[in-house]
Design a protein around this motif. Structure first.
Motif, short mmCIF file in Angstrom:
data_model
loop_
_atom_site.label_atom_id
_atom_site.label_comp_id
_atom_site.label_asym_id
_atom_site.label_seq_id
_atom_site.Cartn_x
_atom_site.Cartn_y
_atom_site.Cartn_z
N TRP A 210 -13.45 9.18 -34.00
CA TRP A 210 -14.41 8.09 -34.18
C TRP A 210 -15.77 8.69 -34.53
O TRP A 210 -16.44 9.26 -33.65
N PRO A 211 -16.18 8.62 -35.82
CA PRO A 211 -17.50 9.15 -36.20
C PRO A 211 -18.60 8.51 -35.36
O PRO A 211 -18.79 7.29 -35.38
N THR A 212 -19.31 9.31 -34.59
CA THR A 212 -20.31 8.81 -33.65
C THR A 212 -21.42 9.83 -33.51
O THR A 212 -21.16 10.99 -33.15
N ALA A 213 -22.65 9.42 -33.75
CA ALA A 213 -23.80 10.30 -33.53
C ALA A 213 -23.92 10.61 -32.04
O ALA A 213 -23.52 9.80 -31.19
N ARG A 214 -24.47 11.77 -31.72
CA ARG A 214 -24.55 12.19 -30.32
C ARG A 214 -25.30 11.18 -29.47
O ARG A 214 -24.90 10.90 -28.33
#
Length: 431
Positions: A210-214
């Motif tokens: 799941w592409p997710t920024a920190r």
């Protein structure tokens, strides 16, 4: 297998042994020292329980010692083995750190046939002259690769010095190889290697990225908490990040539990109990604390932080999809994390974007009953294992809209609750 065990298995409808259970039965029963390897979730605890327990003699003192790397795994193993030991009128005692040592010493005086403990507490009792192992027949190292490294290996060495008997059977169990030269040197024997890691059993585990920024990962967890019948173990690389996330979820009124080394035995036990009973949506933990945990029908695990290597990924993934049931491994991260993950593990990983319906405990059980061994069909929102290359700004905008709607719905719900409270304030309550 002992006929009394066979009768019990038949009564609960159990008909097929897993490959590791079949492979180790005869060598263990005959007293051979073995190095047994099998994937996580394939029934290794029962693999050494069924052949060994019938060989023990009731009322003849401490004959079987099982060592585990954590309190949780030791207690879990104790629960499993005690069920079968009762059939044979055998006593089981757990020896773990953090528990009441006086209570353990009192029970040791009754000379239980089976001891299950952590190396720290067992070595402490031996050093203090409180535990004698002269009657021991078999030593089991569960998660042997974890036990035979660093400081724990020194504790194992101390325990073995108290035994030091060529006639004692030693069995190593795990999903990851142990350096055989290290094991042979410590225990002064050769081990029969039984490797069942390549023997496939039916599984329905999906691996998703799941592409997710920190700075958005905590919000991802909050959104996942709104899904009904969904639970997950959430893995962190550091206790610091775990505690930061736990504070965020507590502020957002998300039901969760934490499993951290250093917490009291009572606290850790309560956390696990709440999660097993479904009172907590998430169990936040690190790799050390969760090694070998068995949570029946767990829908998913979440890699909040990507594991540092493929071996760790395998152990984390083994907490879901156990014994052939359905499960999902979800990993958060950016494009760089995705590339690292693809190099780390040799599995098909789907990249997920937009809204996505996750499996629940109910769907995991249904999937197993309807189509055991078949891969669950990906949802329409999933893609191939290559990251999407379309307009990133559009994806970001969609994600922001989803977050706003979710937040607004929550505010509206709170306003309605406040209005209802003001309207009913002062009115008598009716049963």
């Amino acid at each position: 297998m002992d006929s009394r065990f066979e009768e019990r298995l038949t009564s609960v409808g159990f008909t097929t042994l897993t490959p590791i259970q079949e492979a180790v039965a005869e060598p263990l029963a005959s007293g051979q020292s073995i190095d047994a390897l099998a994937p996580t979730g394939t029934g290794k605890t029962l693999a050494f329980t069924w052949p060994l327990l019938p060989e023990l003699v009731p009322e003849d003192g401490e004959q079987l010692l099982i060592l585990a790397p954590s309190q949780e795994l030791a207690m879990q193993t104790t629960r499993v083995i005690r069920d079968w030991a009762n059939v044979l009128s055998l006593k089981v005692l757990s020896l773990t750190g953090g528990a009441n040592i006086k209570h353990q010493l009192d029970r040791l005086k009754k000379h239980p046939e089976i001891l299950i403990g952590t190396p720290g507490r067992v070595s402490e009792l031996i050093a203090n002259g409180k535990l004698k192992l002269k009657r021991l027949r078999t030593l089991i190292l569960d998660e042997a690769d974890e036990l035979l490294r660093d400081d724990t290996a020194n504790q194992i060495d101390l325990i073995w010095d108290a035994i030091d008997d060529d006639d004692v059977q030693v069995a190593l169990f795990g999903a990851t190889e142990v350096d055989q030269s290290t094991a042979s040197g410590l225990f002064n024997r050769d081990f029969l290697r039984i490797d069942q890691r390549q023997v496939k059993i039916p599984t329905a585990i999906k691996h998703e990225f799941w592409p997710t920024a920190r700075d958005q990962r905590q919000k991802r967890l909050r959104q996942l908490a709104t899904q009904k019948h969904f639970q997950a173990i959430v893995f962190f690389n550091t206790t610091k990040q775990l505690k930061i996330t736990a504070s965020f979820l507590a502020h957002e009124h998300v039901a969760m539990a934490t499993l951290v080394r250093g917490d009291s035995s009572t606290t850790r036990s309560k956390s696990l109990m709440n999660f097993r009973q479904g009172k907590a949506k998430f169990l936040l933990t690190t790799d050390v604390a969760a090694r070998g945990l068995d949570i029946p029908d767990l829908p998913a695990i979440i890699n909040f932080d990507l594991p540092r290597d493929g071996e760790t990924y395998t152990h984390r993934a083994g907490r879901t999809g156990r014994m052939g049931k359905a499960g999902t491994v979800i990993s958060f991260g950016n494009d760089h994390d995705y590339r690292d993950l693809k190099k780390m593990v040799a599995v098909d990983i789907q990249t997920i974007s937009g809204n996505h319906v996750l499996p629940s405990k109910k769907t995991a059980i249904v999937a197993e009953k309807i189509a055991p061994g078949k891969q669950a069909t990906p949802s329409s929102s999933s893609t191939s294992d290559k990251p999407r290359t379309n307009n990133k700004a559009t994806q970001r905008k969609k994600s922001e809209v989803t977050n706003v709607i979710s937040r607004q719905e929550r505010f509206d719900k709170e306003k309605r609750a406040k209005r209802k409270h003001r309207k009913n304030k002062g009115k008598p309550k009716h049963n």
